[in-house]
Design a protein around this motif. Sequence first.
Motif, PDB file in Angstrom:
ATOM      1  N   SER A  61       0.825  -1.201   0.000  1.00 43.62           N
ATOM      2  CA  SER A  61       0.000   0.000   0.000  1.00 43.62           C
ATOM      3  C   SER A  61       0.860   1.253   0.000  1.00 43.62           C
ATOM      4  O   SER A  61       2.071   1.185   0.205  1.00 43.62           O
ATOM      5  CB  SER A  61      -0.932   0.005   1.220  1.00 43.62           C
ATOM      6  OG  SER A  61      -1.831   1.069   1.098  1.00 43.62           O
ATOM      7  N   ILE A  91      -7.063  -4.455  -4.587  1.00 40.28           N
ATOM      8  CA  ILE A  91      -8.311  -3.900  -4.060  1.00 40.28           C
ATOM      9  C   ILE A  91      -8.280  -2.425  -4.391  1.00 40.28           C
ATOM     10  O   ILE A  91      -7.426  -1.692  -3.912  1.00 40.28           O
ATOM     11  CB  ILE A  91      -8.419  -4.100  -2.542  1.00 40.28           C
ATOM     12  CG1 ILE A  91      -8.637  -5.554  -2.247  1.00 40.28           C
ATOM     13  CG2 ILE A  91      -9.548  -3.248  -1.990  1.00 40.28           C
ATOM     14  CD1 ILE A  91      -9.268  -5.839  -0.931  1.00 40.28           C
ATOM     15  N   ASP A  92      -9.160  -2.042  -5.290  1.00 44.06           N
ATOM     16  CA  ASP A  92      -9.135  -0.657  -5.742  1.00 44.06           C
ATOM     17  C   ASP A  92     -10.480  -0.014  -5.425  1.00 44.06           C
ATOM     18  O   ASP A  92     -11.468  -0.267  -6.092  1.00 44.06           O
ATOM     19  CB  ASP A  92      -8.879  -0.629  -7.252  1.00 44.06           C
ATOM     20  CG  ASP A  92      -8.721   0.786  -7.750  1.00 44.06           C
ATOM     21  OD1 ASP A  92      -8.249   0.960  -8.870  1.00 44.06           O
ATOM     22  OD2 ASP A  92      -9.081   1.721  -7.008  1.00 44.06           O
ATOM     23  N   SER A 123      -8.478  -5.526 -10.069  1.00 50.55           N
ATOM     24  CA  SER A 123      -9.386  -5.469  -8.939  1.00 50.55           C
ATOM     25  C   SER A 123     -10.815  -5.826  -9.333  1.00 50.55           C
ATOM     26  O   SER A 123     -11.278  -5.490 -10.416  1.00 50.55           O
ATOM     27  CB  SER A 123      -9.401  -4.052  -8.358  1.00 50.55           C
ATOM     28  OG  SER A 123     -10.377  -3.951  -7.333  1.00 50.55           O
ATOM     29  N   THR A 155      -3.147  -2.113  -2.925  1.00 51.90           N
ATOM     30  CA  THR A 155      -4.277  -1.236  -2.654  1.00 51.90           C
ATOM     31  C   THR A 155      -3.778   0.181  -2.479  1.00 51.90           C
ATOM     32  O   THR A 155      -2.669   0.402  -2.000  1.00 51.90           O
ATOM     33  CB  THR A 155      -5.110  -1.649  -1.428  1.00 51.90           C
ATOM     34  OG1 THR A 155      -6.299  -0.865  -1.442  1.00 51.90           O
ATOM     35  CG2 THR A 155      -4.369  -1.439  -0.119  1.00 51.90           C
ATOM     36  N   SER A 161      -9.382   1.169   2.750  1.00 52.32           N
ATOM     37  CA  SER A 161      -8.899  -0.001   2.008  1.00 52.32           C
ATOM     38  C   SER A 161      -7.583  -0.527   2.565  1.00 52.32           C
ATOM     39  O   SER A 161      -7.314  -1.723   2.516  1.00 52.32           O
ATOM     40  CB  SER A 161      -8.766   0.324   0.526  1.00 52.32           C
ATOM     41  OG  SER A 161      -7.766   1.279   0.350  1.00 52.32           O
TER      42      SER A 161
END
Length: 328
Positions: A61, A91-92, A123, A155, A161
């Motif tokens: 991240s 994970i967007d 994602s 992410t 997130s």
Amino acid sequence: MVRRRLTIDEYINGIISGNRFILSRAITLIESALESDFELSQQLLEKIMPYTGKSIRVGISGVPGVGKSTLIETFGDYIASNNHKVAVLAIDPSSQKTSGSIMGDKTRMEKLSQNPNAYIRPSATGSSLGGVARKTRESMLLCEAAGFDVILIETVGVGQSETTVRGMVDFFLLLMLSGAGDELQGIKKGIMEMADALVITKADGDNIAKTKAAKAEYKNALHLFRPEESGWFCNVLTCSAITNEGLPEIWEEVEKFQAKTKSNGWFFECRKRQNLKWMHDSIQEELIRKFYNNPTVKLALQTFEENVASGKIPPYSAGEKLIEIYKK
Ligand SMILES: Nc1nc2c(ncn2[C@@H]2O[C@H](COP(=O)(O)OP(=O)(O)OP(=O)(O)O)[C@@H](O)[C@H]2O)c(=O)[nH]1
Ligand SMILES: [Mg+2]
């Protein structure tokens, strides 16, 4: 041409034999919003559970533009070229609206997508971060069952997130920019406390001196933190995804973490806690999904919303009455 629906056995045999086409079909099944696909996907997950868990799960991240995707490309290639099978997931949060920047990344990760030991999946989209997270967690299990022993999850470093990804990985890698004055921001945000390693990116060209200074500053800052329950101490590293400088050291850090936390038991304790949290998250998500999909609730909802909006009935009792309708 409508693709023939695969049977559960075709999915399972395909996945555990490492067939990427079937792996992608299975992930698409998980991402599907169709009720019938949902049932089949849950059956599939139950059946592949014995083949899951045997990977190291690394979350990556950092703020937009810090260099996550570029690093994943070169770092992923480095790991995949050292006898590992690497799956890249994402994970967007923006994927709910715009299907996200990570879509674009797949095209940019040309080198990594050519590597036979690597698999890249953009994602998932979804109406909630929780929804996207569920799909990514389940895709992670499928990738593990397909033999990928390193899972990298990108992410973007904003909002919820990050915490979501922290809650589904073993090792959390936080990328930082040097000289961008975010040394304090990182501390304030409390995000640094979640990190298992801080990596200052773009340590190349005229930036090298700044990255060295930032490294010293972060090391100082980290001394303020209490030791982690994991018994692991977050280290500060620098790297360049252009010169590949520092990549082996990051992987070494991940391997050291694994060795330490598998021997002191934290690795397994953390997975256990994450699975329990995952179960409770799923209960909440499933109850909400079932509630709003209930035909009688759907019929009544608009009237209640109008009455609440016009102040005719208090929001709480409207909610209560709708739950009564749902329970009938
Ligand atoms: N000099 C230098 N530039 C880099 C490095 N890594 C990335 N960049 C550049 O930084 C910019 C952002 O890189 P990305 O990898 O897209 O950043 P990101 O964190 O994935 O961005 P988002 O996905 O939008 O949050 C691009 O122009 C890259 O070329 C590096 O190690 N050195
Ligand atoms: Mg990116």
